[in-house]
Design a protein around this motif. Structure first.
Motif, PDB file in Angstrom:
ATOM      1  N   ASN A 253       0.925  -1.085  -0.064  1.00  0.00           N
ATOM      2  CA  ASN A 253      -0.012  -0.081   0.073  1.00  0.00           C
ATOM      3  C   ASN A 253       0.894   1.122   0.040  1.00  0.00           C
ATOM      4  O   ASN A 253       0.307   2.313  -0.452  1.00  0.00           O
ATOM      5  N   ALA A 254       2.036   1.365   0.763  1.00  0.00           N
ATOM      6  CA  ALA A 254       2.919   2.398   0.670  1.00  0.00           C
ATOM      7  C   ALA A 254       4.116   1.884  -0.017  1.00  0.00           C
ATOM      8  O   ALA A 254       5.358   1.517   0.795  1.00  0.00           O
ATOM      9  N   PRO A 255       4.610   1.497  -1.311  1.00  0.00           N
ATOM     10  CA  PRO A 255       5.669   1.091  -1.888  1.00  0.00           C
ATOM     11  C   PRO A 255       6.850   1.822  -1.272  1.00  0.00           C
ATOM     12  O   PRO A 255       6.908   2.888  -0.953  1.00  0.00           O
ATOM     13  N   LEU A 256       8.157   1.030  -1.278  1.00  0.00           N
ATOM     14  CA  LEU A 256       9.123   1.419  -0.549  1.00  0.00           C
ATOM     15  C   LEU A 256       9.754   3.012  -1.121  1.00  0.00           C
ATOM     16  O   LEU A 256      10.024   3.707  -0.319  1.00  0.00           O
ATOM     17  N   LYS A 257       9.778   2.974  -2.305  1.00  0.00           N
ATOM     18  CA  LYS A 257       9.928   4.243  -3.098  1.00  0.00           C
ATOM     19  C   LYS A 257       9.158   5.385  -2.702  1.00  0.00           C
ATOM     20  O   LYS A 257       9.699   6.870  -2.456  1.00  0.00           O
ATOM     21  N   THR A 258       7.806   5.377  -2.107  1.00  0.00           N
ATOM     22  CA  THR A 258       7.143   6.473  -1.876  1.00  0.00           C
ATOM     23  C   THR A 258       7.598   6.712  -0.450  1.00  0.00           C
ATOM     24  O   THR A 258       7.298   7.816   0.093  1.00  0.00           O
ATOM     25  N   VAL A 259       7.766   5.967   0.440  1.00  0.00           N
ATOM     26  CA  VAL A 259       8.243   6.013   1.723  1.00  0.00           C
ATOM     27  C   VAL A 259       9.477   6.684   1.838  1.00  0.00           C
ATOM     28  O   VAL A 259       9.506   7.745   2.498  1.00  0.00           O
ATOM     29  N   ILE A 260      10.472   6.368   0.979  1.00  0.00           N
ATOM     30  CA  ILE A 260      11.717   7.135   1.064  1.00  0.00           C
ATOM     31  C   ILE A 260      11.367   8.465   0.741  1.00  0.00           C
ATOM     32  O   ILE A 260      12.067   9.413   0.993  1.00  0.00           O
TER      33      ILE A 260
END
Length: 299
Positions: A253-260
């Motif tokens: 739901n919150a892919p790693l690239k969006t979290v970073i």
């Protein structure tokens, strides 16, 4: 260091340094229906479990603009807000956090509008509205500023709270909430699709709702809002308090690239990625999540 959990914690510096401590956790997350019910179900899993989100001994209501919002208070100490996930979320999913935090903090666990015993209100359940709901509860419970722990939808609400009321938020832990670009996924939740996922859970939730007859109307408004929103530098760049941005490495739901990306937009952010974990990372590997957030809270 306990060899039974794995975690990655990254402070914000001029250059990005990764200090990786990897140890394999034996717990695996299952996507079958039984595991989903264990995640979502309102009924306590043991005789002594507290029915978070439906506990008359700890429950309160506050009028927040157009809706009565329900919250529960546990423990004593510095005030700490707990905000659950959206649509399929409930206060009960945060049970491990509340159990652990209430030993040393005054935990304020909020059912956000449209969830559990909180009313839906008359307008779109936007993050701005939910942030104001939370601010109203803060004013009702304490004169102090607060620590905030939010998961998924609750983390986005916390972002808007910290951006709009910087004097009210000391620190923020945001789990599973990255940069949000309009149209990156389509939200089309319906009563039929949700009940197919877990009819027992949603029947339980409808029984708690003050206005269950408005459930379909509320779902439609949530879908419209989620499909139209953008959350980026305009909001995240305004957050001045320390923020621990946390997610599972395999958060769908919150892919790693969006979290970073979200982490990089906030001036006082730290990053914690739990290896090989999905969106509800605290249900997969609570020891790793706890080990990562505890030093942040105690700094």
């Amino acid at each position: 260091m306990n060899p039974n959990f794995a975690w990655l914690s990254i402070p914000k510096m001029k250059h990005l340094f990764f200090f990786l401590l990897l140890i394999i956790n034996a717990a695996a997350f299952s996507q079958n229906k039984r595991a989903m019910r264990a995640f979502m179900q309102q009924t306590p899993s043991s005789v002594n479990a507290i029915p978070y989100g439906n506990n008359p001994k700890a429950g309160h209501h506050v009028q927040a603009n157009d809706a009565k919002i329900y919250y529960e208070v546990y423990g004593k100490g510095k005030p700490l807000l707990v905000l659950h996930g959206g649509i399929v979320g409930s206060t009960y999913e945060m049970a491990q956090f509340i159990d652990s935090l209430a030993k040393t903090y005054q935990v304020i666990a909020i059912s956000t509008r449209g969830h559990g015993k909180s009313e839906m209100g008359s307008g779109i359940p936007s993050y701005e509205r939910k942030a104001e709901d939370v601010n109203t509860i803060i004013q009702a419970v304490t004169k102090d500023s607060v620590l905030v722990l939010g998961f998924s939808d609750g983390a986005y609400t916390a972002y808007f709270l910290a951006a709009s009321h910087p004097d009210k938020v000391k620190k923020l832990i945001a789990i599973g909430a990255g940069e949000w670009k309009q149209g990156w996924r389509t939200f089309d939740n319906s009563r039929k699709s949700l009940f197919r996922l877990d009819s027992l859970y949603f029947n339980q939730q409808l029984a708690l709702m003050p206005q269950p007859e408005r459930f379909d109307e509320w779902l439609l408004s949530v879908n419209q809002y989620y499909n139209a929103i953008n959350i980026g530098k305009q909001i995240l760049g305004r957050i001045q308090c320390p923020v621990l941005v946390m997610a599972g490495e395999k958060d769908q739901n919150a892919p790693l690239k969006t979290v970073i990306a979200a982490y990089e937009m906030m001036p006082k952010a730290q990053l914690s990625i739990i290896p090989n974990a999905p969106h509800p990372v605290f249900l997969t590997n609570f020891p790793a999540v706890w080990a990562s957030m505890l030093p942040f809270l105690e700094q």
